[in-house]
Design an enzyme around this catalytic site. Structure first.
Site, PDB file in Angstrom:
ATOM      1  N   ASP A 119      19.829  22.888  -5.052  1.00 12.57           N
ATOM      2  CA  ASP A 119      19.600  23.525  -4.257  1.00 12.57           C
ATOM      3  C   ASP A 119      20.638  24.187  -3.276  1.00 12.57           C
ATOM      4  OD1 ASP A 119      18.627  24.054  -1.558  1.00 12.57           O
ATOM      5  OD2 ASP A 119      18.594  21.560  -0.706  1.00 12.57           O
ATOM      6  N   ASP A 320      16.429  30.382  -1.536  1.00 11.19           N
ATOM      7  CA  ASP A 320      17.092  28.403  -1.336  1.00 11.19           C
ATOM      8  C   ASP A 320      15.763  28.585  -2.870  1.00 11.19           C
ATOM      9  OD1 ASP A 320      17.457  25.806  -0.748  1.00 11.19           O
ATOM     10  OD2 ASP A 320      15.931  25.940   1.127  1.00 11.19           O
TER      11      ASP A 320
END
Length: 443
Positions: A119, A320
Site C-alpha cells: 500500500d 496509491d
C-alpha cells in the site's frame, strides 16, 4: 553496495476471495481518506467530539484534535441527521478492505511467509500475530498468523505501540518488534514489525495477513517514535544500489489474459524491469514528488476526455496501490460519464454507473496528467464492478472534499509505475494493450 544479483520480481497474487463491490469499496475509501462526499448517497461524514485525532489519512494531519470525523449512514429514506446519535452505524457489511492484490513476504528466522497488501498510501508494516485473542485466531479462515516466538531473530521493541483507526471506529493496534524481512530476494535486518493484538471486525474481514506500507515514514503510526519503512531501511543500509533507491509496480488484471504479458502483476525493489519498459516502446517519464504529507503526490493539472482538456489548474494527485478506484474532482467525473451513453449517477449506490453492454468503441479515451504528460486509463478499467440492472459501477468516482486526486488501481493498471524514493520522483510508462476486454465484470 548492493548489486542486482539476487534481486527478483515479487509476484503479485490476485486475491481469490476478493469480491468486487463498487459501493463497498467507495465506503472503505471514505474511511481511509476521511473525505466528505459531495454527491448524494447513503454515506456521509459528520463531526463527533473526541479527545484524540484519528490515524490513517489526510484527516489525521494537524495532530490531536478535540473532534473527529465519523462515517455514518442515513436511515433509509431520510436526510442526514444532525445528531450523531441518530446516525446509522457503518458496519462490516457496508464495506470491504481494498486488498485486491496480495504479495508474499518472508519474516523471521526461519522465515514465515505471509501475504500482505502493498500500500503506497500508508507507512505501517503490520501483520496478524499470535498476540491476537484466541477468538479471532480460531475464527480466522485462510490467514497465516505470524508467530514471533518461533523466530530466533525477533526482538521486542519495549514501550512501542501502534494503532490505525478510521472514521467508522474500526481500528487495528498492537505491539512492535524487529525482525528480518525478505522482499524479492533482498533481506532487511532489524525491520520494525507491528504485531496485531486487536483487530476490529472491519479489519478481520480482510483476507490478507496484514499490510506493508510503501508511503513515506512520516505518516507511520508507531509511538512514541515513528519507525522507518522497509524501503527507507533498504536505502539506509545500502541494500539496494545508490542509483536505484526505488521500487516499481506492474499491476495486471483478469481482463489481460490474452495480452502478451498474460496479465502479469509484480513489484520490484532496487531495480526497474527493463522488459516492461521496452514493451511500452517509450522512455520513462518522471515528475517530482511532494512527500511533505507522506504520500506519492505530484502535479496533475489536467485530464482529457476524448481529446478535450479538463483543466485542473493547481491540482495534484496521489498514486496509491492500496486504492482500487480512481477518485477525482466532480467536474472531471461529469466530463467522463457525460461521454458515455446511458451513464448516470446512482444515489443508492453512491457512485457513477453506466450500461454494462457498452462497447469499447463507445467508451471515451480518458487520460490523467502525471506532471506534464498524459497517461491513458485503459477502457477496460472504466468499469469496476457489477452494479445490477444491466449497469456497471465505474472505476472512476468522486473524491468529494479531497483537494487531490487519488489515482488507484484503475489508473495504475494502465502504466508501469516507478516510485523513485532516492530522487523524490514518480515515473511511468504506458502499459501497452493489444485489445480492450470490456466484458461485463462478474456479478
Amino acid at each position: 553496495m548492493a548489486s542486482l544479483k539476487g534481486l527478483q520480481k515479487i509476484k503479485v497474487t490476485h486475491n481469490k476471495n476478493y469480491k468486487k463491490s463498487g459501493t463497498k469499496s467507495y465506503v472503505w475509501l471514505l474511511n481511509k481518506w476521511g473525505f466528505k462526499p459531495t454527491k448524494p448517497g447513503p454515506y456521509y461524514q459528520m463531526n463527533k467530539v473526541s479527545q484524540t485525532g484519528a490515524h490513517g489519512s489526510f484527516h489525521k494531519f494537524g495532530g490531536k484534535a478535540h473532534s473527529r470525523r465519523v462515517l455514518a449512514k442515513k436511515p433509509v429514506g431520510t436526510d442526514a441527521p444532525s445528531d450523531a446519535s441518530q446516525a446509522g452505524e457503518v458496519g462490516t457489511e457496508d464495506q470491504q478492505n481494498d486488498s485486491m492484490y496480495l504479495c508474499p513476504v518472508q519474516i523471521g528466522t526461519p522465515a514465515q511467509t505471509v501475504n500482505l497488501d502493498f500500500d503506497t498510501g500508508s507507512a505501517d508494516l503490520w501483520v496478524w500475530s499470535t498476540e491476537l485473542p484466541s477468538s479471532i485466531k480460531s475464527s480466522s479462515t485462510g490467514h497465516i498468523i505470524f508467530d514471533p516466538s518461533k523466530s530466533s531473530t525477533f526482538k521486542t521493541s519495549s514501550g512501542s505501540k501502534w494503532q490505525i483507526s478510521y472514521g467508522d471506529n474500526s481500528s487495528a493496534s498492537g505491539t512492535v518488534g524487529t525482525d528480518n524481512v525478505t522482499l524479492g530476494g533482498l533481506t532487511i535486518k532489524n525491520q520494525s514489525i507491528e504485531l496485531a493484538q486487536k483487530l476490529s471486525a472491519q479489519f478481520q474481514q480482510s483476507t490478507g495477513d496484514g499490510l506493508l506500507g510503501l508511503a513515506f515514514g512520516k505518516i507511520n503510526t508507531v509511538t512514541p517514535k515513528a519507525v522507518a519503512t522497509p524501503v527507507e531501511n533498504m536505502i539506509t543500509e545500502s541494500e539496494i544500489p545508490k542509483d536505484a533507491e526505488l521500487f516499481t509496480a506492474y499491476l495486471g488484471s483478469w481482463r489481460d489474459a490474452n495480452e502478451p504479458d498474460k496479465g502479469e502483476s509484480f513489484y520490484t525493489f532496487g531495480y526497474i524491469d527493463q522488459d516492461a519498459v521496452k514493451a511500452s516502446g517509450q522512455e520513462i517519464y518522471y515528475t517530482p514528488v511532494d512527500s511533505s504529507q507522506g504520500f506519492w503526490q505530484f502535479a496533475s493539472t489536467s485530464a482529457t476526455v476524448n481529446g478535450k482538456t479538463v483543466d485542473q489548474s493547481g491540482n495534484t494527485a496521489i498514486a496509491d496501490t492500496g486504492t482500487t478506484l480512481a477518485l477525482v474532482a466532480d467536474a472531471t467525473c461529469e466530463a467522463i460519464y457525460g461521454a458515455i451513453k446511458g451513464a448516470t449517477y446512482d444515489q443508492n449506490q453512491q457512485g457513477w454507473v453506466f450500461p454494462s453492454n457498452t462497447t469499447a468503441d463507445n467508451l471515451p479515451v480518458v487520460t490523467f496528467a502525471v506532471g506534464d504528460k498524459q497517461f491513458i486509463v485503459q477502457k477496460e478499467d472504466l468499469g469496476f464492478a457489477d452494479a445490477g440492472n444491466g449497469m456497471v459501477y465505474g472505476g472512476i468516482q468522486s473524491r468529494g472534499t479531497l483537494d487531490s486526486d487519488i489515482l488507484g488501481d484503475t489508473f495504475l493498471k494502465g502504466i508501469y509505475a516507478i516510485f523513485d524514493q532516492g530522487n523524490s520522483q514518480f515515473g511511468a510508462v504506458q502499459r501497452p494493450e493489444t485489445e480492450q476486454n470490456v466484458s461485463a465484470p462478474p456479478a
